[in-house]
Design an enzyme around this catalytic site. Sequence first.
Site, PDB file in Angstrom:
ATOM      1  CG  ASP A  90      -1.821  -1.125   1.360  1.00  0.00           C
ATOM      2  OD1 ASP A  90      -1.388  -2.158   1.876  1.00  0.00           O
ATOM      3  OD2 ASP A  90      -2.962  -0.992   0.925  1.00  0.00           O
ATOM      4  CE1 TYR A  92       6.961   3.704   3.001  1.00  0.00           C
ATOM      5  CE2 TYR A  92       7.183   5.091   1.065  1.00  0.00           C
ATOM      6  CZ  TYR A  92       7.669   4.089   1.876  1.00  0.00           C
ATOM      7  OH  TYR A  92       8.863   3.489   1.570  1.00  0.00           O
ATOM      8  CG  PHE A 103       9.314   0.053  -1.555  1.00  0.00           C
ATOM      9  CD1 PHE A 103       9.172  -0.339  -0.241  1.00  0.00           C
ATOM     10  CD2 PHE A 103       8.985  -0.851  -2.558  1.00  0.00           C
ATOM     11  CE1 PHE A 103       8.704  -1.606   0.094  1.00  0.00           C
ATOM     12  CE2 PHE A 103       8.524  -2.123  -2.240  1.00  0.00           C
ATOM     13  CZ  PHE A 103       8.379  -2.508  -0.918  1.00  0.00           C
ATOM     14  CG  HIS A 217       7.799  -5.701   3.433  1.00  0.00           C
ATOM     15  ND1 HIS A 217       8.159  -4.529   4.071  1.00  0.00           N
ATOM     16  CD2 HIS A 217       6.978  -5.349   2.410  1.00  0.00           C
ATOM     17  CE1 HIS A 217       7.567  -3.514   3.460  1.00  0.00           C
ATOM     18  NE2 HIS A 217       6.858  -3.976   2.449  1.00  0.00           N
TER      19      HIS A 217
END
Length: 256
Positions: A90, A92, A103, A217
Amino acid sequence: MFESEALFDLPQDPADTTRFSDLAQLPLAELMAPDWASALQGVDGRLRSVLAFLAGEEAAGHQILPPPSNVLRAFRQPLADVKVLIVGQDPYPTPGHAVGLSFSVDARTRPLPRSLVNIYRELESDLGIPPRVHGDLSAWTEQGVLLLNRVLTVRAGSAGSHRGKGWEDITTAAVTAVAGRRTADGSRLPLVAVLWGKEAENVRPLLAGAPAVCSPHPSPLSASRGFFGSKPFSRVNQLLREQGARDVTWDLPPSA
């Protein structure tokens, strides 16, 4: 797995007055690169449904991230140019952080999200590239790296709030389109997927056999369980070379 801490929140550009209701009225060809518009034609109706949902959220006073003008930013990069796919989860949820690329954050964001700090740490360990003070990863996209979140929007401050609203259908079609590209003689175009975390690994069946670099992750909750030491950047370049493609230059500009 989402970072909400921030030294300051960045406001949306006041000059950007685009609304989700505006996006819903535009043809695909005005929302994304032409080859993406063609590839995603089959989910156009689903996209309209998601945009209508977001317009309703907006009308109800909820702040949606990223702002409308950046929601489909990943698809501005031509589909034909993609050679690396990095799948996020998703956006931030901190206002000012989400920019429409998984990212990545706005160049002015301080401090950097912790997942991104860990990505930089592994980049230095893998290739000796020192961390940057900014988190703008757009230089990677210019080399054919598609930074695609599985879900493209979120309510500010509420991670995961737009899961199950329809984005997954659209990003499933996008990953399928990337993996399905062929040359005139039927050969697969070079592609390496980077799948960090279980949710990202769920797209692996969509890759039609394209190689994938998988690990936990980079979130602080899981990075120590196998993300650190996984050497994803050198592994991606090796897999690209094996397909006759050029390496990605992972070194980012010192300042964005």
